[in-house]
Motif scaffolding. Structure first.
Motif, PDB file in Angstrom:
ATOM      1  N   ASP A 198      -0.680   7.074  21.707  1.00 21.48           N
ATOM      2  CA  ASP A 198      -0.558   7.352  20.268  1.00 21.48           C
ATOM      3  C   ASP A 198      -0.125   6.102  19.514  1.00 21.48           C
ATOM      4  N   ALA A 199       0.805   5.335  20.100  1.00 18.38           N
ATOM      5  CA  ALA A 199       1.255   4.095  19.460  1.00 18.38           C
ATOM      6  C   ALA A 199       0.115   3.089  19.355  1.00 18.38           C
ATOM      7  N   VAL A 200      -0.682   2.984  20.397  1.00 12.13           N
ATOM      8  CA  VAL A 200      -1.831   2.068  20.383  1.00 12.13           C
ATOM      9  C   VAL A 200      -2.791   2.446  19.258  1.00 12.13           C
ATOM     10  N   SER A 201      -3.050   3.735  19.080  1.00 13.63           N
ATOM     11  CA  SER A 201      -3.943   4.187  18.011  1.00 13.63           C
ATOM     12  C   SER A 201      -3.415   3.783  16.639  1.00 13.63           C
ATOM     13  N   GLY A 214      -4.183  -2.624  12.023  1.00 18.05           N
ATOM     14  CA  GLY A 214      -4.725  -3.959  12.256  1.00 18.05           C
ATOM     15  C   GLY A 214      -3.898  -4.851  13.141  1.00 18.05           C
ATOM     16  N   PHE A 215      -2.957  -4.276  13.920  1.00 17.81           N
ATOM     17  CA  PHE A 215      -2.119  -5.089  14.788  1.00 17.81           C
ATOM     18  C   PHE A 215      -2.700  -5.248  16.192  1.00 17.81           C
ATOM     19  N   LEU A 216      -3.653  -4.396  16.572  1.00 13.22           N
ATOM     20  CA  LEU A 216      -4.308  -4.488  17.869  1.00 13.22           C
ATOM     21  C   LEU A 216      -5.815  -4.505  17.687  1.00 13.22           C
ATOM     22  N   GLU A 217      -6.479  -5.280  18.542  1.00 10.88           N
ATOM     23  CA  GLU A 217      -7.935  -5.268  18.567  1.00 10.88           C
ATOM     24  C   GLU A 217      -8.417  -3.981  19.239  1.00 10.88           C
ATOM     25  N   GLY A 218      -9.685  -3.667  19.033  1.00  6.96           N
ATOM     26  CA  GLY A 218     -10.257  -2.525  19.720  1.00  6.96           C
ATOM     27  C   GLY A 218     -10.583  -2.870  21.165  1.00  6.96           C
ATOM     28  N   GLY A 219     -10.907  -1.861  21.924  1.00  5.82           N
ATOM     29  CA  GLY A 219     -11.311  -2.094  23.305  1.00  5.82           C
ATOM     30  C   GLY A 219     -10.136  -2.271  24.242  1.00  5.82           C
ATOM     31  N   ARG A 241      -3.699  -0.029  16.110  1.00 15.43           N
ATOM     32  CA  ARG A 241      -5.065  -0.421  15.778  1.00 15.43           C
ATOM     33  C   ARG A 241      -5.402  -0.069  14.333  1.00 15.43           C
ATOM     34  N   LYS A 242      -4.910   1.064  13.875  1.00 10.51           N
ATOM     35  CA  LYS A 242      -5.196   1.521  12.518  1.00 10.51           C
ATOM     36  C   LYS A 242      -4.648   0.558  11.479  1.00 10.51           C
ATOM     37  N   VAL A 296       0.855  -1.179   0.000  1.00 12.23           N
ATOM     38  CA  VAL A 296       0.000   0.000   0.000  1.00 12.23           C
ATOM     39  C   VAL A 296       0.897   1.237   0.000  1.00 12.23           C
ATOM     40  N   LYS A 297       0.348   2.372  -0.369  1.00 11.16           N
ATOM     41  CA  LYS A 297       1.133   3.596  -0.332  1.00 11.16           C
ATOM     42  C   LYS A 297       1.452   3.950   1.111  1.00 11.16           C
ATOM     43  N   PRO A 298       2.647   4.467   1.365  1.00 12.53           N
ATOM     44  CA  PRO A 298       3.002   4.822   2.747  1.00 12.53           C
ATOM     45  C   PRO A 298       2.128   5.952   3.258  1.00 12.53           C
ATOM     46  N   PRO A 299       1.793   5.928   4.541  1.00 15.09           N
ATOM     47  CA  PRO A 299       0.970   7.004   5.099  1.00 15.09           C
ATOM     48  C   PRO A 299       1.711   8.329   5.056  1.00 15.09           C
ATOM     49  N   ARG A 300       0.953   9.412   4.954  1.00 11.47           N
ATOM     50  CA  ARG A 300       1.568  10.733   4.881  1.00 11.47           C
ATOM     51  C   ARG A 300       2.307  11.088   6.167  1.00 11.47           C
ATOM     52  N   ASP A 301       1.845  10.507   7.273  1.00 11.35           N
ATOM     53  CA  ASP A 301       2.459  10.849   8.559  1.00 11.35           C
ATOM     54  C   ASP A 301       3.510   9.830   8.975  1.00 11.35           C
ATOM     55  N   THR A 302       4.180   9.204   7.975  1.00 11.80           N
ATOM     56  CA  THR A 302       5.203   8.201   8.289  1.00 11.80           C
ATOM     57  C   THR A 302       6.246   8.739   9.256  1.00 11.80           C
ATOM     58  N   GLY A 303       6.620   9.999   9.070  1.00  8.89           N
ATOM     59  CA  GLY A 303       7.648  10.566   9.923  1.00  8.89           C
ATOM     60  C   GLY A 303       7.225  10.681  11.360  1.00  8.89           C
ATOM     61  N   ARG A 304       5.908  10.675  11.619  1.00 10.48           N
ATOM     62  CA  ARG A 304       5.431  10.798  12.984  1.00 10.48           C
ATOM     63  C   ARG A 304       4.904   9.470  13.513  1.00 10.48           C
ATOM     64  N   ALA A 305       5.107   8.372  12.767  1.00 10.46           N
ATOM     65  CA  ALA A 305       4.520   7.089  13.134  1.00 10.46           C
ATOM     66  C   ALA A 305       5.460   6.237  13.963  1.00 10.46           C
ATOM     67  N   GLY A 306       6.207   6.877  14.847  1.00 11.07           N
ATOM     68  CA  GLY A 306       7.079   6.124  15.739  1.00 11.07           C
ATOM     69  C   GLY A 306       8.314   5.589  15.058  1.00 11.07           C
ATOM     70  N   GLY A 307       8.578   6.016  13.812  1.00 13.05           N
ATOM     71  CA  GLY A 307       9.788   5.596  13.124  1.00 13.05           C
ATOM     72  C   GLY A 307       9.695   4.239  12.466  1.00 13.05           C
TER      73      GLY A 307
END
Length: 360
Positions: free
Chosen positions: A332-335, A341-346, A338-339, A223-234
């Protein structure tokens, strides 16, 4: 030889006849049939016969590999990368090695058997394919005349969801009988990389492995890299299964990822039913070569948080304390996890199957 249901001292769990249940006192699995259950009997239903683990011999093919640590006979391997990074060179090198000179892919994965290869190119066309072959053949010092077991076809518009395309592909496999079938790119060979259409395409490919015994390598895109890659925890885009376009990784046996590191370098990692690999590879003269074994980068914040959750790290405050991070950083990392698909919700936090695979 059997216990009568309802007999004093041998009460079975309640339930309908004809299902496997346990004798409460004897603690054995039994087959309930009418008013009695015969211990140790296997029902003959015409399907696969269950094997008893205690007496199960080692399968003859338990240690079989075509490419050691990467590709087994009859397996489906997905190789994913960004567009234009050089996955076609991986395909060409693998095909030439499998049909001529052997050696090791990337100088790291030994070719344990030579075999016939059939590749189907959907994007490049025969002229470009021929030019890339010339480059790889020259780099490996192999004559084109030696590649008699290497078959290649360019088929623009081949669609794994189309009956005509499926019949064509099945006929070619039946005629050539390759040990390895390569498809580049699978991304262009299905109309939809999600849901029922992709599942049907994978089932068709699996049927080829069963009927003809070939392994299959499918090359796909990220998939195309997210625009906020630089802020995605590296986190490096292309370092996780969730970065693969569509759902190609769900039902296959192995996944190889090529992430762009710049300067003709890539991070290569493998997942699922193969030994875990993390390599840094560099491209020169049309070939990829290993320059570093192991991850070249430090774990990102997202990776550290995910690993802490899988290890039972507790709530955000506990994880933050254990990792030396601010609670907001963990949140922020948890969010982000989840986005992708590595973590379930809740709550409490739980990793998905994809999340657990990403750290194996």
């Amino acid at each position: 030889g059997h216990h009568r249901a309802g007999t004093r001292g041998h009460r079975r769990d309640t339930g309908p006849p004809g299902v496997t249940q346990g004798c409460r006192q004897c603690a054995v699995d039994v087959w309930i049939s009418g008013d009695h259950h015969a211990v140790g009997q296997v029902a003959d239903t015409g399907g696969p016969v269950p094997r008893n683990v205690a007496t199960s011999p080692r399968p003859a093919d338990a240690d079989d590999w075509i490419v050691d640590g990467l590709l087994r006979p009859g397996a489906i391997l997905v190789v994913a990368s960004p567009e234009g990074l050089g996955k076609s060179q991986v395909r060409k090198e693998l095909a030439v090695r499998l049909t001529t000179c052997g050696g090791s892919l990337f100088g790291h994965y030994p070719i344990l058997r030579t075999c016939t290869v059939l590749e189907v190119d959907e994007e490049n066309g025969p002229s470009e394919e021929w030019r890339r072959e010339e480059q790889v053949l020259a780099a490996l010092e192999v004559s084109r005349a030696d590649a008699v077991g290497y078959w290649s076809v360019s088929y623009a518009g081949l669609n794994l969801g189309n009956d005509e395309s499926r019949q064509y592909l099945a006929e070619q496999v039946a005629a050539i009988r390759p040990g390895v079938l390569m498809l580049d790119t699978g991304t262009s060979m299905v109309g939809e990389e999600w849901g029922a259409e992709l599942k049907a395409a994978i089932r068709f490919l699996r049927s080829l492995t069963v009927e003809y015994g070939c392994a299959i390598v499918v090359f796909v895109h990220f998939v195309k890299p997210p625009r906020d890659t630089g802020r995605a925890g590296g986190r490096l885009h292309g370092g996780a299964i969730a970065d693969v376009m569509g759902q190609w990784t769900r039902q296959v046996d192995a996944v190889g990822l090529m992430a762009d590191l710049g300067d003709d370098r890539a991070a290569w990692s493998t997942f699922k039913k193969v030994p875990k690999s993390e390599l840094t590879i560099v491209r020169a003269d049309g070939l990829w070569r290993v320059v570093h074994v192991g991850a070249e980068r430090k774990l990102s914040t997202d990776d550290r948080v995910l690993r802490a959750i899988i290890a039972g790290g507790g709530g955000p405050d506990d994880i933050a304390k254990g990792l030396g991070l601010a609670p907001r950083t963990v949140g922020d990392a948890v969010s982000r996890l989840r986005k992708v698909g590595f973590l379930e919700g809740g709550y409490p936090y739980r990793a998905t199957a994809e999340g657990e695979e990403s750290v194996e």
